[in-house]
Design an enzyme around this catalytic site. Structure first.
Site, PDB file in Angstrom:
ATOM      1  N   GLU A  36       0.673  -1.300   0.034  1.00  0.00           N
ATOM      2  CA  GLU A  36      -0.151   0.023   0.173  1.00  0.00           C
ATOM      3  C   GLU A  36       0.838   1.263   0.047  1.00  0.00           C
ATOM      4  O   GLU A  36       1.797   1.579   1.024  1.00  0.00           O
ATOM      5  CB  GLU A  36      -0.972  -0.080   1.285  1.00  0.00           C
ATOM      6  CG  GLU A  36      -2.028  -1.177   1.441  1.00  0.00           C
ATOM      7  CD  GLU A  36      -2.660  -1.187   2.639  1.00  0.00           C
ATOM      8  OE1 GLU A  36      -2.411  -0.336   3.486  1.00  0.00           O
ATOM      9  OE2 GLU A  36      -3.184  -2.237   2.820  1.00  0.00           O
ATOM     10  N   SER A  64      -5.802  -4.080   0.748  1.00  0.00           N
ATOM     11  CA  SER A  64      -6.251  -5.506   0.958  1.00  0.00           C
ATOM     12  C   SER A  64      -5.205  -6.299   1.000  1.00  0.00           C
ATOM     13  O   SER A  64      -4.533  -6.827   0.149  1.00  0.00           O
ATOM     14  CB  SER A  64      -7.335  -5.902  -0.324  1.00  0.00           C
ATOM     15  OG  SER A  64      -7.313  -7.371  -0.244  1.00  0.00           O
ATOM     16  N   GLU A  65      -4.923  -6.509   2.358  1.00  0.00           N
ATOM     17  CA  GLU A  65      -3.753  -7.155   2.812  1.00  0.00           C
ATOM     18  C   GLU A  65      -3.602  -8.760   2.494  1.00  0.00           C
ATOM     19  O   GLU A  65      -2.757  -9.490   2.031  1.00  0.00           O
ATOM     20  CB  GLU A  65      -3.484  -7.152   4.396  1.00  0.00           C
ATOM     21  CG  GLU A  65      -2.912  -5.726   4.898  1.00  0.00           C
ATOM     22  CD  GLU A  65      -4.154  -4.836   5.097  1.00  0.00           C
ATOM     23  OE1 GLU A  65      -3.802  -3.534   5.084  1.00  0.00           O
ATOM     24  OE2 GLU A  65      -5.306  -5.213   4.811  1.00  0.00           O
ATOM     25  N   HIS A 134      -2.980  -0.723  16.599  1.00  0.00           N
ATOM     26  CA  HIS A 134      -1.792  -0.216  15.932  1.00  0.00           C
ATOM     27  C   HIS A 134      -0.644  -0.268  16.702  1.00  0.00           C
ATOM     28  O   HIS A 134       0.313   0.251  16.699  1.00  0.00           O
ATOM     29  CB  HIS A 134      -1.948   1.194  15.235  1.00  0.00           C
ATOM     30  CG  HIS A 134      -3.089   1.365  14.260  1.00  0.00           C
ATOM     31  ND1 HIS A 134      -4.347   1.156  14.491  1.00  0.00           N
ATOM     32  CD2 HIS A 134      -2.725   1.317  12.896  1.00  0.00           C
ATOM     33  CE1 HIS A 134      -4.748   1.222  13.203  1.00  0.00           C
ATOM     34  NE2 HIS A 134      -4.083   1.420  12.410  1.00  0.00           N
TER      35      HIS A 134
END
Length: 329
Positions: A36, A64-65, A134
């Site tokens: 990304e 979209s991992e 995160h």
């Protein structure tokens, strides 16, 4: 390759990672970067690469991992050497089937007919208010996935050398850049060099206690060791650098001399890398121990957003100092 002082210059950790990727891309046209926003790179490890190598070799992907972690498996199986920017470590959760069931297993399940030279790299761990989604450090969990190699450097020198080694390895490697280390600086040779996977580094020599520190806890352990030296306590600090394969022999040799062990892990305590290292030392070096080993790690809770609560959960220097002192009591 041994580094020489004359050819070194202060370099940011993130820039050292980029230098490793760029060196691999210049050396081998099969090396491609996907992920990304890799053309602009929010964190910085791929910034400028598209200008040098072009959009065919530095490819932006949709958010979209699952898609691009899986695409890397196909790319590697057909002859490329993909370097995948995951951006944030917790995003691996979204793509665990592609990582753990495909990338990690395909070489074994094909009887060695398929080689998967993939490097997945990401910023990982707390960054100061990153909150629960995160702030993950996944190394302990990923150590349990057979077929993956796990890299976690603590210095810019190791960051560049381990990146080159990871990309050139024929197996899938997860390269974890502890978030808070990204802006640190250190001496890095301008020329290309590698740091071998599976070889720990003794960052400080000592005789009284062995401290094994992982990722961002390494500079904390070194600071505590320097403070204790003025109090007459000699602390040896070992950085594994690679968690899979793990250089347990260096740790055992150190503990055979010091008789004491503290393992500092930038992750949760339960089923941690610290637990594995302590278990290995107890199993193979029990006779050398003069005191019970100590583990210093996070509490078993999500990482809070609140700064005071985050500090309470994570490993602090006073935690390392207290653990060392308990082994000396």
């Amino acid at each position: 390759m041994q580094h020489t002082e004359a050819k070194e210059r202060p370099t940011y950790f993130i820039k050292a990672m980029k230098e490793g990727i760029a060196a691999a891309m210049r050396d081998d046209e099969r090396v491609v970067v996907i992920g990304e926003d890799v053309d602009r790179s929010v964190i910085g490890a791929t910034r400028g690469l598209s200008k040098e190598f072009g959009e065919m070799r530095v490819r932006n992907t949709p958010i979209s991992e699952q898609a691009f972690v899986g695409a890397a498996v196909g790319a590697a199986a057909t002859g490329l050497r993909p370097v995948v920017d995951m951006m944030i470590g917790a995003f691996f959760y979204v793509s665990m089937d592609q990582l753990a069931n495909q990338a990690a297993k395909l070489r074994y399940m094909s009887g060695g007919q398929v080689s998967l030279p993939i490097t997945y790299f990401t910023a990982t761990g707390p960054s100061g208010g990153g909150a629960a989604q995160h702030s993950e450090n996944l190394h302990s969990m990923l150590m349990n996935v057979a077929g993956l190699k796990i890299v976690m450097p603590s210095t810019p020198y190791d960051a560049k050398g381990l990146m080159l080694s990871a990309i050139r390895d024929p197996n899938p490697v997860v390269y974890l850049q502890d978030h808070v280390l990204g802006g640190t600086r250190g001496h890095v040779p301008a020329e290309d060099y590698t740091v071998p996977l599976g070889v720990a580094d003794i960052k400080r020599r000592g005789d009284d206690v062995t401290v094994v520190a992982i990722g961002a806890t390494v500079p904390k352990a070194l600071k505590v060791a320097a403070e204790l030296a003025s109090e007459g306590v000699s602390v040896e600090v070992i950085d594994p650098r690679t968690l899979v394969p793990l250089d347990i022999d260096t740790v055992l040799t150190s503990v055979a001399r010091t008789g004491r062990l503290v393992v500092v892990d930038n992750a949760r305590l339960t089923a941690s890398a610290a637990s594995e290292i302590v278990a290995s030392v107890v199993q193979s070096g029990f006779g050398s121990l003069k005191a019970a080993p100590e583990r210093v790690a996070w509490a078993d809770v999500p990482v809070p957003f609140s700064a005071p609560l985050e500090e309470r959960v994570l490993v602090q220097e006073y935690d390392i100092r207290a653990a060392i002192q308990r082994t000396l009591a």
